[in-house]
Design a protein around this motif. Sequence first.
Motif, PDB file in Angstrom:
ATOM      1  N   GLN A  30       0.855  -1.193   0.000  1.00  0.00           N
ATOM      2  CA  GLN A  30       0.000   0.000   0.000  1.00  0.00           C
ATOM      3  C   GLN A  30       0.888   1.239   0.000  1.00  0.00           C
ATOM      4  O   GLN A  30       2.052   1.186   0.405  1.00  0.00           O
ATOM      5  CB  GLN A  30      -0.921   0.020   1.219  1.00  0.00           C
ATOM      6  N   ALA A  33       0.261   7.614  -0.730  1.00  0.00           N
ATOM      7  CA  ALA A  33      -0.424   8.513  -1.651  1.00  0.00           C
ATOM      8  C   ALA A  33      -0.404   7.883  -3.029  1.00  0.00           C
ATOM      9  O   ALA A  33       0.218   6.832  -3.251  1.00  0.00           O
ATOM     10  CB  ALA A  33       0.269   9.891  -1.691  1.00  0.00           C
ATOM     11  N   SER A  34      -1.066   8.513  -3.988  1.00  0.00           N
ATOM     12  CA  SER A  34      -0.948   8.103  -5.387  1.00  0.00           C
ATOM     13  C   SER A  34       0.434   8.465  -5.917  1.00  0.00           C
ATOM     14  O   SER A  34       1.066   9.406  -5.439  1.00  0.00           O
ATOM     15  CB  SER A  34      -2.015   8.805  -6.233  1.00  0.00           C
ATOM     16  N   ASP A  35       0.893   7.703  -6.887  1.00  0.00           N
ATOM     17  CA  ASP A  35       2.134   8.005  -7.610  1.00  0.00           C
ATOM     18  C   ASP A  35       3.374   7.973  -6.718  1.00  0.00           C
ATOM     19  O   ASP A  35       4.324   8.713  -6.940  1.00  0.00           O
ATOM     20  CB  ASP A  35       2.023   9.367  -8.310  1.00  0.00           C
ATOM     21  N   ASN A  63      -8.433  -0.598 -10.150  1.00  0.00           N
ATOM     22  CA  ASN A  63      -7.511   0.374 -10.721  1.00  0.00           C
ATOM     23  C   ASN A  63      -8.326   1.470 -11.384  1.00  0.00           C
ATOM     24  O   ASN A  63      -9.364   1.194 -11.992  1.00  0.00           O
ATOM     25  CB  ASN A  63      -6.606  -0.298 -11.761  1.00  0.00           C
ATOM     26  N   ALA A 168      -4.281   0.992  -3.781  1.00  0.00           N
ATOM     27  CA  ALA A 168      -4.601   2.125  -4.656  1.00  0.00           C
ATOM     28  C   ALA A 168      -4.565   3.406  -3.835  1.00  0.00           C
ATOM     29  O   ALA A 168      -5.135   3.462  -2.737  1.00  0.00           O
ATOM     30  CB  ALA A 168      -5.979   1.955  -5.293  1.00  0.00           C
ATOM     31  N   GLY A 169      -3.873   4.421  -4.362  1.00  0.00           N
ATOM     32  CA  GLY A 169      -3.806   5.685  -3.626  1.00  0.00           C
ATOM     33  C   GLY A 169      -3.196   5.464  -2.261  1.00  0.00           C
ATOM     34  O   GLY A 169      -2.164   4.810  -2.106  1.00  0.00           O
ATOM     35  N   SER A 170      -3.862   5.973  -1.248  1.00  0.00           N
ATOM     36  CA  SER A 170      -3.420   5.805   0.138  1.00  0.00           C
ATOM     37  C   SER A 170      -4.367   4.878   0.875  1.00  0.00           C
ATOM     38  O   SER A 170      -5.590   5.032   0.788  1.00  0.00           O
ATOM     39  CB  SER A 170      -3.378   7.158   0.852  1.00  0.00           C
ATOM     40  N   GLU A 173      -6.954   6.497   3.805  1.00  0.00           N
ATOM     41  CA  GLU A 173      -8.136   7.338   3.559  1.00  0.00           C
ATOM     42  C   GLU A 173      -9.324   6.692   4.261  1.00  0.00           C
ATOM     43  O   GLU A 173     -10.170   6.046   3.641  1.00  0.00           O
ATOM     44  CB  GLU A 173      -8.374   7.466   2.043  1.00  0.00           C
ATOM     45  N   ASP A 180     -14.398   0.529   0.704  1.00  0.00           N
ATOM     46  CA  ASP A 180     -13.107   0.177   0.109  1.00  0.00           C
ATOM     47  C   ASP A 180     -13.102  -1.266  -0.381  1.00  0.00           C
ATOM     48  O   ASP A 180     -13.561  -2.166   0.316  1.00  0.00           O
ATOM     49  CB  ASP A 180     -12.019   0.380   1.167  1.00  0.00           C
ATOM     50  N   ASN A 183      -7.871  -1.462  -0.539  1.00  0.00           N
ATOM     51  CA  ASN A 183      -6.822  -1.300   0.465  1.00  0.00           C
ATOM     52  C   ASN A 183      -7.107  -2.136   1.713  1.00  0.00           C
ATOM     53  O   ASN A 183      -7.112  -3.353   1.641  1.00  0.00           O
ATOM     54  CB  ASN A 183      -6.646   0.190   0.780  1.00  0.00           C
TER      55      ASN A 183
END
Length: 522
Positions: A30, A33-35, A63, A168-170, A173, A180, A183
């Motif tokens: 995990q 954040a994104s990217d 995704n 995905a992402g964080s 969240e 969800d 994650n």
Amino acid sequence: MTESPDPILAPVEYTAAPDLPRRARALMIQGTASDVGKSMVVAGLCRAFTRRGLVVRPFKAQNMSNNAAVASDSDLPPGPDGFAPPGEIGRAQAVQARACKVPPSIHMNPVLLKPQTDIGSQVVLRGRVLGNCPARFYHKMRHQLIPAVLDSFRRLAAEADLVLVEGAGSGAEIYLRDSDITNMRFAEAADLPVVILGDIDRGGLMAAIVGSYDLLSESDRSRVVGYLINKFRGDFSLFEPACKIMTERTGWPMLGVLRWFDKADRLPAEDSLALERPAETGGKGLKIAVPHLSRIANFDDLDPLAAEPGVSVVWVHPGHPIPADTDVVVLPGSKATRTDLAVLRRNGWDIDILAHVRHGGRVVGLCAGFQMLGTMVRDPDGIEGAPGETPGLGLLDIETVIGGAKRLVDLDVTDHVSGCRVTGYEMHMGVTSGPGLERPWLSFDHGNGPRPEGAVSADGRVMGSYVHGLFGSDSFRGHWLGQVGAQAAGLDFEARIEAALDALADHCEANLDLDALLALAR
């Protein structure tokens, strides 16, 4: 996009596998954040563990990306020819499958969201388009997808020694926790250990790691077996006190530091965030300008051209004109053709392109970019947005109606126009017609005789096709570059990707304790 509170979607149906024994260990990566590099780290670990003789599979439950790839397996019913049509998954999972040296599968990315507007996406479940859905509605329906997602994970876990799961992402969240499927809720459902990956290059890593700990519930914290630091540059001894503080605050051990990987740009990026940073790639000869559309899709079509030493690929961002010294303008794919035609006009790029053609320049349209080159794009059923029609650029005598079944085709054919082998794929909705098709750009041998593909203007300077990946075919890329006054360098693009994956695996081996990570998988 459907704007009603209850959009009409196809039923959430899937073919469930019988109860399968779980053979594989699994580990989830995990991010904070994104990217932050999750996709690339998973790809590197996939190749590294595959080289050690393990059967490895990648997995990402959901995704969100318009950069997609064709997967040959499918949950779709057989067509008239008796064969089931292929499905599609995120490009990142296709690259990870390649790192594992296996074909991509719909089970590696069972839910794919393809953004069409700022508040809605096309929803694809195991290769099948369910429909277009506003984000607010999708958040309510996600729980219906969990059985299919878990079934896909179980299929992979039954055939592999190790499944590497990407979040995905964080994962912190927490306001999304109840809906969800990607994650911590998925980690709980599949009973996965979690490694948190942070990107030190963007700054704020301590706050991201400690903040994740503070936000997670006690049960979710207990799933975290440690954290990794990605994209580090410089003297790590200066950052070691920070690691001590992070471990004291969280109880999570620091599992390793991945230093900056300078070959990252040789692998396809997951989404268009990657295009926000580099403005220009490649060499300094032939100049190719690519408008950065709002719903840009499959933009890795340009990677092979950018890799050529004699080619410069410039991404033109909103608010900037197409450079006057451009040799070729390429209109890339888009998930919303009419929306991005409006983006072209809002930025004045349509005026730039028409002036470019008047002055002898060349234009190439790929997929949606091909549709934009015509006289009209119609969307009577509102497949990609509000119903209506939008005039195209009028550079090819064709028009397109958005609708019908999505066409998903893997290609490995001979182009009878150039005499070159072409590999690639089609992935689009819409039917194009008009006199312009009488001058095809390409002609493919499908076993039943040549099939014309695309269109080219009478003067040969404007051309378009539905085929993605055209320029990844070395012989065709060389032929096309010769036509536009440039010279190919003899680059083996597929070998370049393989070398980058091996280099990424070497990077993981050198920077991480892979035995320790494997021991944490369960």
